[in-house]
Structure formats: structure tokens, C-alpha cells
Scaffold this active site. Structure first.
Site, mmCIF file in Angstrom:
data_model
loop_
_atom_site.group_PDB
_atom_site.id
_atom_site.type_symbol
_atom_site.label_atom_id
_atom_site.label_comp_id
_atom_site.label_asym_id
_atom_site.label_seq_id
_atom_site.Cartn_x
_atom_site.Cartn_y
_atom_site.Cartn_z
ATOM 1 N N CYS A 1 -1.231 -14.785 4.099
ATOM 2 C CA CYS A 1 0.228 -14.691 4.014
ATOM 3 C C CYS A 1 0.723 -15.358 2.725
ATOM 4 C CB CYS A 1 0.864 -15.277 5.265
ATOM 5 S SG CYS A 1 2.601 -14.807 5.481
ATOM 6 N N HIS B 1 -1.759 -12.768 9.741
ATOM 7 C CA HIS B 1 -2.307 -14.037 10.243
ATOM 8 C C HIS B 1 -3.485 -13.773 11.189
ATOM 9 C CE1 HIS B 1 0.781 -16.869 8.752
ATOM 10 N NE2 HIS B 1 1.540 -15.791 8.763
ATOM 11 N N GLU C 1 -5.491 -15.949 12.370
ATOM 12 C CA GLU C 1 -5.753 -17.108 13.230
ATOM 13 C C GLU C 1 -5.088 -17.010 14.586
ATOM 14 O OE1 GLU C 1 -2.200 -18.428 10.642
ATOM 15 O OE2 GLU C 1 -3.895 -17.054 10.543
ATOM 16 N N SER D 1 -5.594 -45.690 27.890
ATOM 17 C CA SER D 1 -4.416 -45.185 28.600
ATOM 18 C C SER D 1 -4.777 -44.624 29.964
ATOM 19 C CB SER D 1 -3.751 -44.083 27.774
ATOM 20 O OG SER D 1 -4.582 -42.930 27.735
ATOM 21 N N GLY D 2 -6.064 -44.367 30.189
ATOM 22 C CA GLY D 2 -6.483 -43.701 31.412
ATOM 23 C C GLY D 2 -6.735 -42.229 31.207
ATOM 24 N N GLY D 3 -6.351 -41.707 30.031
ATOM 25 C CA GLY D 3 -6.541 -40.297 29.733
ATOM 26 C C GLY D 3 -7.907 -40.004 29.145
#
Length: 520
Positions: free
Chosen positions: A89, A179, A181, A233-235
Site C-alpha cells: 500500500c 493488504h 496481512e 498479576s495472575g495472568g
């Protein structure tokens, strides 16, 4: 093979950032072919690229016009490096403009194109090998190429775009106006793979094992014999960072798990059991719930919530670090998508992220962000490669600000409890239905809206809970999950019956874009 030789032997394709919110998807797609791809500023010099020694370069899309005074440019010496270049592009228009072609507003050469269009291939090309002569592609451009530079020839066009694909095979320069992607370009992955494998000569041997070796080497070189503080964080993200750091530096790592009063149900005990027990991480657990909730009292603006939480997290770390000796680094689980959503040099900020936009200026640590080049699915693959069990790796993503951004408006204990309990029910029922691997992310939100209801013989005026469930590959784009009606019905019934102060459930059917995954 030594770790240093692994680092030197890795093939890379560099994507230059010209401002598209989705240019990082290019890097993500290329990685799917087993090729390391990274995003760099368009201001990078030819000498800097030469030192990186990539096997290919991609010039991304962007919102500007190449002929505008403020247009993002390129070091012209990059075209002389002899490295294959693909312009997408804006990138194609930039190649054209810099090498002697002509780019004009689309109205002077066909029409603007936004959405799917049919590409007509006029010549054979290695870039389009294995794809049909006519194919659907996603166009998104207000300018068009009207004259191509010397040495280039037309490969494809569309009804409204006279030059939709061009190339100069002698110099290994390729340009496409669409595009590849995005999924709307039906053969986009094939085109990018042709560029990476056939044109750039990639071996396709990049893997998470390579990443682990590289990152461990980088961490050890950066940290030396100093100490690192990690906020858990627990994640999934911070958990993977913890295991990776322990593998790299062992007992030089100290983890602080801050209970800010904004965690999911039973999260604190689960984190300590999984990471402290099974993996042996050195974890200091801090109960700072009153400290956070006092600061957040009456705060309704989501950006203010994020900033308050980001600042206070680091201040808590500062307090704890002052009790330790020689801690110089703060590790975070920042992902590529976190940085993208916070805006890059060329892209508009969507929202500040707690890992990149909420840090105080007087922070006393240097940052280590081992995952900031990875997407969420790659983090999960990394966790598996590190030997982490699937129940940790596939744990639902959880933002650093916790339930604060899943409670609309001012935060109260009552609102937090409605989200905790409803979220636990949602996760339980999704797992029972066998959908926990199919649905990329799912959680509940207290909308802050009250509505009239009837329970038993009495009138109620209670909260509305929204269910958010999405499908995605990398978190950059997402569709709402089409959960079976019987599953939704069971979830709704359970929440209304089991969670106090809730009398209505709604289902969020918005994709990303236009919405983000989280509500705040």
C-alpha cells in the site's frame, strides 16, 4: 550450537513502520512461516539495517500521502542494499515515488478503494506463485500509482487501480497496493509466504526454542549478576515471564504478587499454589487492596483508573524493593499488542496500556520486557515450550488493572463482587461445554447500568452484567464468539440466580474493530 551462534544465525525479515494500525500483522503472518520478523521505525538508516542483516524488508501501509510535505520517508540507500523489499500500500507508493514513478490522488487515476476488490494478474510472478489469476484482496487507499519507475513492470491491476502489483525482479523490489496481512485478502498468506521463502530464501526454522535461547542470552547479558523484580498479576503473560526469568537468572529473581483487591475469584491462592509451589518462584505476597481501592474511590474515567493503578503498582514495588538489596530491574509482561494499542511513533493511540503508559516518571527501575515482541498465541506457545502445564498456559488473559476496567464507572465492593462471581460462573460453564480452547477470551463486565426486574413477587432494580466472548488468533482483530444458545441460557440463568444485585444479562456482539477487547 552455542547461544551466541544461535543469535547470529537467526534469519530476520524487518517490517518498517509507516503508521498502519495493522502493520504488526505483517510481522505476525511472517512468523507463521517459521521466520522471525520484527517491526522497526521508518527512520532506520541503511547502515543500521546492514548491521541487522535481514534477509528481507517490508514497507508497511500507512495513512499519509507520499507526496505530502509531512510524508514518512526512507533512507534511499536502503534500495541499494541488495535485500529483497516488498512495499505494501503506502510502501508500494513510497517505492514508486522515491525511484522516479508517479503517485497522485486516486480520483485522478481510477477511484479510491476501501474494502474487497478483485485483483487481475497480468503476468506470472514468484510473488504470486500458486495463487489464481483473479483473487479477492483488501484495498484501502486514497492515492494511486499512475507511472511506475524505470525497470519495473505491471504484474496486476484492479478495475479501479491501474497498478495494483508491480515488480523489478533485477533489483528484487516488489510492490502491492492491497493488504495481504489481513484475512480479507484471500491468498494474502500465500503471497507473504512466497516473499519470505521463495524470494528472500528463508529456511523457515524459527521456533519458540530459538526464542528461548535468544531471550535467555539477552536477559543474562542485560542483568549480569544484578537482581530483578517481577510483578505477578495472575495472568498468563506475567506467569510466563516469571518462568522464563527463573530459567535465565534463577534466584536473582524476586516476584511480588500484589493483591490490589481487583482480582478474580480465588486468584491469589491459585497464583501462589501454581507458581510458588509447582515452579518454586520466590514470591512475596502483598495485600494492598485497601491502598488501591481508596485511591480509586469515585474515579469513573477509565484512563484515570489505568494511570492510578499503573503508578500505584510501581510504588508498591518501590516499597517492597526498598526492603531488598541490589534490585535494579522491573520485569513486565508487556506484549506486542499492548504496545500497538498504546500507539507507536506513527500510529494513533487507541488507549494507554497499563504496562506502557501508566508508569511514573520517577520510577526507580530499569525495565525488562521479554515478551514485547510476541503476540498472545505466541506467549502460550512459549509457555508450552518452557514446560508449563496447559492449565496455566491457557488461563484466561487478565489485564494488569484487573477488574477495575471491567467495572464501568466508579468502583465499589458491591460491583466488584458481581463481576467476580459472574466471571467465575462464565469460566466454569465455558469449560464444561468444552469451548475453553475455541473461545479466545471471555469475561463479564458490570455495565454500571441498573434496570427494573421482577424476582419472586418483588420488584428489583439491579445491575446489568455484560458477557464478552471473542474469537481471535493474535488479539489484533477479533470476532464475537457465537456461543450456543443453550450455553448462554445456562450462564444467564446461573448468574441471575446465584449473584446478588444482578437481574439482567446482555451479550456483547461487537467485533474488534470497531471495539477493543476490554470495555475500558
Amino acid at each position: 550450537m552455542t547461544e551466541i551462534s544461535i543469535l547470529n544465525d537467526v534469519q530476520k525479515i524487518i517490517v518498517l513502520d509507516y503508521g498502519s494500525q495493522y502493520n504488526q500483522l505483517i510481522a505476525r503472518r511472517i512468523r507463521e512461516f517459521g521466520v522471525l520478523s520484527e517491526l522497526k521505525s521508518h527512520k532506520i538508516t541503511a547502515q543500521e539495517l546492514h548491521e541487522i542483516n535481514p534477509i528481507g524488508i517490508v514497507l508497511s501501509g500507512g495513512p499519509n500521502s507520499v507526496y505530502a510535505d509531512n510524508a514518512f520517508g526512507i533512507d534511499p540507500e536502503i534500495f541499494e542494499l541488495g535485500i529483497p523489499i516488498l512495499g505494501i500500500c503506502y510502501g508500494m507508493q513510497l517505492i514508486t515515488h522515491k525511484l522516479g514513478g508517479k503517485v497522485v490522488p486516486a480520483g485522478q487515476a481510477g477511484n479510491r478503494e476501501y474494502g474487497q476488490s478483485t485483483l487481475h494478474l497480468r503476468e506470472t510472478s514468484k510473488l504470486f506463485s500458486g495463487t489464481p489469476q483473479e483473487q479477492l484482496v483488501l484495498m484501502s487507499h486514497g492515492d494511486a500509482v499512475t507511472e511506475i519507475p524505470e525497470g519495473f513492470h505491471l504484474v496486476g491491476d484492479s478495475n479501479d487501480c491501474p497498478y495494483a502489483a508491480i515488480e523489478n525482479t533485477e533489483k528484487n523490489l516488489y510492490g502491492i497496493q492491497f493488504h495481504p496481512e489481513v484475512r480479507h485478502s484471500v491468498y494474502g498468506n500465500d503471497i507473504l509466504k512466497n516473499f519470505a521463502i521463495s524470494i528472500c530464501g528463508a529456511r523457515g526454522d524459527w521456533s519458540m526454542d530459538n526464542f528461548i535461547d535468544m531471550e535467555i542470552t539477552k536477559i543474562r547479558e542485560t542483568v549480569g549478576d544484578r537482581k530483578v523484580l517481577l510483578g505477578l498479576s495472575g495472568g498468563v503473560d506475567s506467569s510466563v515471564v516469571g518462568v522464563l526469568l527463573q530459567k535465565a537468572i534463577g534466584d536473582q529473581l524476586t516476584c511480588i504478587f500484589v493483591d490490589h483487591g481487583l482480582l478474580r475469584k480465588d486468584e491469589g491462592d491459585q497464583v501462589m499454589g501454581m507458581l510458588g509451589g509447582k515452579f518454586g518462584l520466590n514470591i512475596i505476597r502483598v495485600d494492598a487492596s485497601k491502598r488501591f481501592l481508596d485511591l480509586l474511590a469515585d474515579v469513573e474515567d477509565p484512563e484515570k483508573k489505568r494511570k492510578i493503578i499503573g503508578n500505584e503498582f510501581v510504588y508498591v514495588f518501590d516499597d517492597e524493593a526498598s526492603k531488598l538489596k541490589g534490585v535494579d530491574f522491573l520485569a513486565q509482561g508487556t506484549l506486542y499488542t499492548d504496545i500497538i494499542e498504546s500507539g507507536t511513533e506513527t500510529a494513533q493511540t487507541i488507549k494507554s496500556h497499563h504496562n506502557v503508559g501508566g508508569l511514573p516518571e520517577d520510577m526507580q527501575f530499569e525495565l525488562i520486557e521479554p515478551l514485547n515482541t510476541l503476540f498472545k498465541d505466541e506467549v502460550r506457545a512459549l509457555g508450552i515450550a518452557l514446560g508449563m502445564p496447559e492449565e496455566i498456559v491457557w488461563r484466561q488473559p487478565f489485564p494488569g488493572p484487573g477488574l477495575a476496567i471491567r467495572v464501568m464507572g466508579a468502583i465499589t465492593e458491591e460491583k466488584l463482587e458481581t463481576v467476580r462471581e459472574s466471571d467465575a460462573i462464565l469460566r466454569e460453564e465455558i469449560a464444561k461445554a468444552g469451548l475453553d480452547r475455541d473461545v479466545w477470551q471471555y469475561f463479564t463486565v458490570n455495565t454500571g447500568v441498573r434496570s427494573v426486574g421482577v424476582m419472586g413477587d418483588g420488584r428489583t432494580y439491579d445491575y446489568t452484567i455484560a458477557i464478552r466472548a471473542i474469537t481471535s488468533i493474535d488479539g489484533m482483530t477479533a470476532d464475537f464468539a457465537q456461543l450456543p444458545w443453550d450455553v448462554l441460557k445456562k450462564i444467564s440463568t446461573r448468574i441471575v440466580n446465584e449473584v446478588d444485585h444482578v437481574n439482567r444479562i446482555v451479550y456483547d456482539i461487537t467485533s474488534k474493530p470497531p471495539a477493543t477487547v476490554e470495555w475500558e
